[in-house]
Write a protein that holds these residues in place. Structure first.
Motif, PDB file in Angstrom:
ATOM      1  N   SER A   1       4.949   5.703   1.960  1.00 55.04           N
ATOM      2  CA  SER A   1       4.592   4.382   2.497  1.00 55.04           C
ATOM      3  C   SER A   1       4.870   3.320   1.433  1.00 55.04           C
ATOM      4  O   SER A   1       5.082   3.645   0.262  1.00 55.04           O
ATOM      5  CB  SER A   1       3.121   4.359   2.937  1.00 55.04           C
ATOM      6  N   VAL A   2       4.884   2.068   1.878  1.00 56.39           N
ATOM      7  CA  VAL A   2       5.176   0.958   0.968  1.00 56.39           C
ATOM      8  C   VAL A   2       4.079  -0.087   1.121  1.00 56.39           C
ATOM      9  O   VAL A   2       3.601  -0.346   2.232  1.00 56.39           O
ATOM     10  CB  VAL A   2       6.547   0.329   1.312  1.00 56.39           C
ATOM     11  N   LYS A   3       3.673  -0.658  -0.009  1.00 52.97           N
ATOM     12  CA  LYS A   3       2.714  -1.774   0.021  1.00 52.97           C
ATOM     13  C   LYS A   3       3.431  -3.018  -0.489  1.00 52.97           C
ATOM     14  O   LYS A   3       4.006  -2.996  -1.580  1.00 52.97           O
ATOM     15  CB  LYS A   3       1.529  -1.417  -0.892  1.00 52.97           C
ATOM     16  N   MET A   4       3.427  -4.089   0.302  1.00 57.09           N
ATOM     17  CA  MET A   4       4.160  -5.295  -0.071  1.00 57.09           C
ATOM     18  C   MET A   4       3.331  -6.554   0.111  1.00 57.09           C
ATOM     19  O   MET A   4       2.567  -6.656   1.063  1.00 57.09           O
ATOM     20  CB  MET A   4       5.374  -5.498   0.867  1.00 57.09           C
TER      21      MET A   4
ATOM     22  N   VAL B   1      10.696   5.422   5.777  1.00 57.57           N
ATOM     23  CA  VAL B   1       9.335   5.184   5.287  1.00 57.57           C
ATOM     24  C   VAL B   1       8.378   5.295   6.481  1.00 57.57           C
ATOM     25  O   VAL B   1       8.681   4.832   7.584  1.00 57.57           O
ATOM     26  CB  VAL B   1       9.275   3.796   4.605  1.00 57.57           C
TER      27      VAL B   1
ATOM     28  N   VAL C   1       4.078   0.826   6.402  1.00 57.88           N
ATOM     29  CA  VAL C   1       4.105  -0.274   5.434  1.00 57.88           C
ATOM     30  C   VAL C   1       2.770  -1.020   5.526  1.00 57.88           C
ATOM     31  O   VAL C   1       2.278  -1.299   6.625  1.00 57.88           O
ATOM     32  CB  VAL C   1       5.277  -1.246   5.707  1.00 57.88           C
ATOM     33  N   THR C   2       2.197  -1.287   4.365  1.00 55.56           N
ATOM     34  CA  THR C   2       1.004  -2.139   4.300  1.00 55.56           C
ATOM     35  C   THR C   2       1.442  -3.513   3.809  1.00 55.56           C
ATOM     36  O   THR C   2       2.104  -3.612   2.773  1.00 55.56           O
ATOM     37  CB  THR C   2      -0.034  -1.569   3.313  1.00 55.56           C
TER      38      THR C   2
ATOM     39  N   LEU D   1      11.458  -4.776   4.429  1.00 56.70           N
ATOM     40  CA  LEU D   1      10.660  -4.180   5.515  1.00 56.70           C
ATOM     41  C   LEU D   1      11.560  -3.364   6.458  1.00 56.70           C
ATOM     42  O   LEU D   1      11.294  -2.187   6.738  1.00 56.70           O
ATOM     43  CB  LEU D   1       9.964  -5.295   6.290  1.00 56.70           C
TER      44      LEU D   1
ATOM     45  N   ASP E   1       2.681   6.259  -2.043  1.00 58.63           N
ATOM     46  CA  ASP E   1       2.726   4.843  -1.680  1.00 58.63           C
ATOM     47  C   ASP E   1       3.422   4.073  -2.806  1.00 58.63           C
ATOM     48  O   ASP E   1       3.135   4.292  -3.984  1.00 58.63           O
ATOM     49  CB  ASP E   1       1.284   4.337  -1.494  1.00 58.63           C
TER      50      ASP E   1
ATOM     51  N   LEU F   1       2.075  -0.050  10.854  1.00 61.11           N
ATOM     52  CA  LEU F   1       1.843  -1.238  10.028  1.00 61.11           C
ATOM     53  C   LEU F   1       0.352  -1.340   9.708  1.00 61.11           C
ATOM     54  O   LEU F   1      -0.491  -1.254  10.605  1.00 61.11           O
ATOM     55  CB  LEU F   1       2.304  -2.474  10.813  1.00 61.11           C
TER      56      LEU F   1
ATOM     57  N   ALA G   1      13.177  -0.369   4.744  1.00 61.67           N
ATOM     58  CA  ALA G   1      12.225   0.711   4.472  1.00 61.67           C
ATOM     59  C   ALA G   1      12.088   1.601   5.707  1.00 61.67           C
ATOM     60  O   ALA G   1      12.194   2.835   5.627  1.00 61.67           O
ATOM     61  CB  ALA G   1      10.874   0.119   4.081  1.00 61.67           C
TER      62      ALA G   1
END
Ligand SMILES: Cc1cc2nc3c(=O)[nH]c(=O)nc-3n(C[C@H](O)[C@H](O)[C@H](O)COP(=O)(O)O)c2cc1C
Length: 378
Positions: free
Chosen positions: A158-161, A187, A190-191, A179, A114, A223, A182
């Motif tokens: 995954s990505v946390k933004m 990816v 995404v969080t 977003l 992440d 999401l 990604a």
């Protein structure tokens, strides 16, 4: 308005939830344990899993530190067999270094890597890490590229933004650029924590923004939502109101691992069960034991005590218990607090039936936050 036009959020009633998946990883429930610096260590994850957390994130790790051989590296990269599924979270500023750190995490057995583009701590922003990147799409996307290249499909990424650096139109544009980029790059999820970096923890998490993100993406991309999830009902409410596939519980699960089972209760149509004082005692004892096992006799008690202070929010005499835990310096003092405030379970008696969940949630909401600031938030 820069992002998509507001529309009716795609409502996802709990009964129509699709299973939460991050790449190939199927997660056995929609509410997972968030990454929490200073908290989501192995001990917290173990306690959370025992109480039904279907997926847990390691606290964020600076990529450069992870690359330095030594005790810290060994500690982070020794993922135990009973600590799955687990997401390893990294933050950094240089794409190549980010990629190398992600590869190490994948090799160590983390189930997901992440990427943190959300931490609002000034020192982190000053080093162009965390939340800084949500305002710098070219670098953020370059970092995603290097990570995807490095892990080569071996684990999902995954990505946390956060929802932007600030409330400006430019910030929102940057958010949506990252977003979309990604997901286009591969990816898996995404969080979104829909507070701005500038906002830190002041003011509410903007769930309407989450609903807009869902509408913008359509149904397929995975999401997850974050922000202001203090009860099991909050978790299902966020899913229903915004259409996210899952939620990452953060402050709401520090000292409250029961929230995961309570989400399962609600999904099964049962009234969420509050933990009895005997159950709270058992969780506290387990947490103490696991903290000492992980951090040793010197650091373990302090780590466990920080959690115990949060557990106090569920106790009917919360303030007194909190003060008692604050004064704890060793095992004998810890046990004395348990003896005084947490009677061991007697047969089928459940003292917890009397616990007021709403009041406890209110206490959880305010614990750890002083003047709108959190101890070490990301
Ligand atoms: C003490 C603390 C530590 C945190 N550490 C991290 C972290 O390491 N990585 C991360 O992505 N978010 C981190 N966060 C942010 C949370 O995961 C979450 O997004 C945020 O707290 C909003 O959720 P809440 O309002 O339900 O607490 C942290 C938050 C807190 C309060």
């Amino acid at each position: 308005m820069v992002g998509p036009e507001p529309q009716q959020p795609s409502r996802r009633p709990a009964s129509h939830l699709r299973p939460l998946r991050i790449g190939d990883l199927e997660i056995a429930g929609p509410a997972v344990q968030a990454a929490l610096s200073g908290y989501s260590d192995r001990a917290m994850r173990r306690v959370a899993r025992v109480h039904g957390a279907p997926y847990c994130l390691h606290e964020v790790v600076v990529d450069k530190l992870l690359l330095q051989p030594g005790k810290l590296q060994r500690q982070i990269l020794s993922v135990e067999t009973d600590d799955h599924p687990i997401g390893g979270q990294i933050m950094g500023a240089e794409p190549v270094v980010f990629g190398k750190a992600a590869r190490l995490m994948a090799d160590a057995g983390f189930d997901v890597v992440d990427l943190n583009f959300g931490c609002p701590v000034p020192k982190v922003l000053g080093r162009c890490r965390g939340g800084f990147l949500v305002g710098d799409p070219p670098t953020a996307l370059e970092m995603i590229d290097r990570v995807l290249e490095a892990v080569a499909g071996d684990v999902p990424v995954s990505v946390k933004m956060r929802r932007g650096i600030d409330d400006s139109a430019d910030a929102e544009r940057s958010f949506f650029t990252i977003l979309e980029g990604a997901f286009e790059r591969g990816v898996a999820a995404v969080t979104v924590h829909p507070r701005t970096v500038e906002q830190r923890y002041v003011g509410p998490s903007d769930w309407e923004f989450l609903a807009r993100v869902r509408c913008h993406l359509g149904d397929d991309p995975v999401l997850l939502g974050s922000g202001d999830l203090f009860t099991a009902a909050d978790c299902l409410d966020m899913i229903a109101r915004t259409g996210v596939d899952g939620v990452t519980v953060a402050r709401g699960c520090i000292g409250n691992p029961w929230i995961f089972a309570q989400v399962a209760d609600l999904l099964a149509g049962r009234v969420p069960r509050a933990p009895s004082l005997g159950e709270q005692r058992a969780a506290l004892e387990l947490h103490w034991f696991e903290s000492l096992a992980d951090h040793g006799d010197r650091k373990g008690p302090g780590r466990a005590r920080n959690h115990a202070i949060k557990y106090a929010a569920l106790h009917p005499d919360g303030e007194a218990v909190r003060d008692a835990f604050v004064a704890v310096r060793g095992e004998a003092a810890f046990r004395a607090v348990l003896e005084r405030y947490y009677p061991a379970e007697r047969s089928a008696e459940r003292a917890g039936d009397a616990i007021d969940l709403a009041a406890a949630a209110h206490r959880l909401k305010s614990c750890g936050v002083a003047g709108g600031r959190v101890a070490s938030p990301s």
